[in-house]
Design a protein around this motif. Structure first.
Motif, PDB file in Angstrom:
ATOM      1  N   VAL A   1       0.847  -1.175   0.000  1.00 26.63           N
ATOM      2  CA  VAL A   1       0.000   0.000   0.000  1.00 26.63           C
ATOM      3  C   VAL A   1       0.894   1.241   0.000  1.00 26.63           C
ATOM      4  N   GLN A   2       0.434   2.271  -0.709  1.00 30.17           N
ATOM      5  CA  GLN A   2       1.155   3.546  -0.731  1.00 30.17           C
ATOM      6  C   GLN A   2       0.451   4.537   0.185  1.00 30.17           C
ATOM      7  N   LEU A   3       1.257   5.242   0.970  1.00 29.82           N
ATOM      8  CA  LEU A   3       0.723   6.193   1.939  1.00 29.82           C
ATOM      9  C   LEU A   3       1.317   7.565   1.673  1.00 29.82           C
ATOM     10  N   GLN A   4       0.475   8.585   1.676  1.00 33.45           N
ATOM     11  CA  GLN A   4       0.915   9.957   1.436  1.00 33.45           C
ATOM     12  C   GLN A   4       0.423  10.834   2.571  1.00 33.45           C
TER      13      GLN A   4
ATOM     14  N   CYS B   1      -3.475  11.353   5.925  1.00 26.77           N
ATOM     15  CA  CYS B   1      -2.684  10.310   5.277  1.00 26.77           C
ATOM     16  C   CYS B   1      -3.602   9.556   4.333  1.00 26.77           C
ATOM     17  N   ALA B   2      -3.344   9.718   3.045  1.00 26.67           N
ATOM     18  CA  ALA B   2      -4.149   9.063   2.026  1.00 26.67           C
ATOM     19  C   ALA B   2      -3.497   7.750   1.624  1.00 26.67           C
TER      20      ALA B   2
ATOM     21  N   VAL C   1      -6.724   8.556   6.747  1.00 27.03           N
ATOM     22  CA  VAL C   1      -6.680   8.612   8.205  1.00 27.03           C
ATOM     23  C   VAL C   1      -6.189  10.003   8.596  1.00 27.03           C
ATOM     24  N   TYR C   2      -6.705  10.499   9.708  1.00 22.39           N
ATOM     25  CA  TYR C   2      -6.401  11.852  10.156  1.00 22.39           C
ATOM     26  C   TYR C   2      -5.811  11.820  11.570  1.00 22.39           C
ATOM     27  N   LEU C   3      -5.050  12.848  11.861  1.00 19.80           N
ATOM     28  CA  LEU C   3      -4.598  13.075  13.222  1.00 19.80           C
ATOM     29  C   LEU C   3      -4.828  14.555  13.531  1.00 19.80           C
TER      30      LEU C   3
END
Length: 126
Positions: free
Chosen positions: A1-4, A21-22, A78-80
């Motif tokens: 999986v790629q995370l940005q 984070c997409a 996902v968010y922080l």
């Protein structure tokens, strides 16, 4: 999986930032997600994690009550949300993902995540 990861920046103490984070390349709802951070000269440390359905979350003690992790499975993100930021929160923040474990499984250990984003820098000035 790629995370940005994105959303880092310079903020004054007491301020707020929201990191995003997409993810792509794998069914997002099958991934448990985490945030880690690495301050200059220090080892990478766990910040927060969230289960696949968002039903379960876990935070390191130093951010409890100030940070909130969330996810939008429809947006593969996902968010922080970080509030009441302190200079000690200055670090490069990394999102991480993994498919292992049951639906309630959460991990604070970096070696239990197999995919990592590139990091986004958060600088909190005093």
């Amino acid at each position: 999986v790629q995370l940005q990861a994105s959303g880092g920046g310079l903020v004054q103490a007491g301020g707020s930032l929201r990191l995003s984070c997409a993810a792509s390349g794998r069914t997002f709802s099958s991934l448990r997600m985490g945030w880690f951070r690495q301050a200059p000269g220090k080892e990478r440390e766990f910040v927060s994690t969230i289960s696949r359905s968002a039903a379960y979350t876990y935070y390191t003690e130093s951010v409890k009550g100030r940070f909130t992790i969330s996810r939008d499975n429809a947006k593969n993100t996902v968010y922080l949300q970080m509030s009441s930021l302190k200079p000690d929160d200055t670090a490069v923040y990394y999102c991480a993902a993994d498919q292992s474990g049951g639906s309630r499984y959460l991990s604070q250990y970096a070696n239990e995540y197999d995919s990592w984003g590139q990091g986004t820098l958060v600088t909190v000035s005093s």
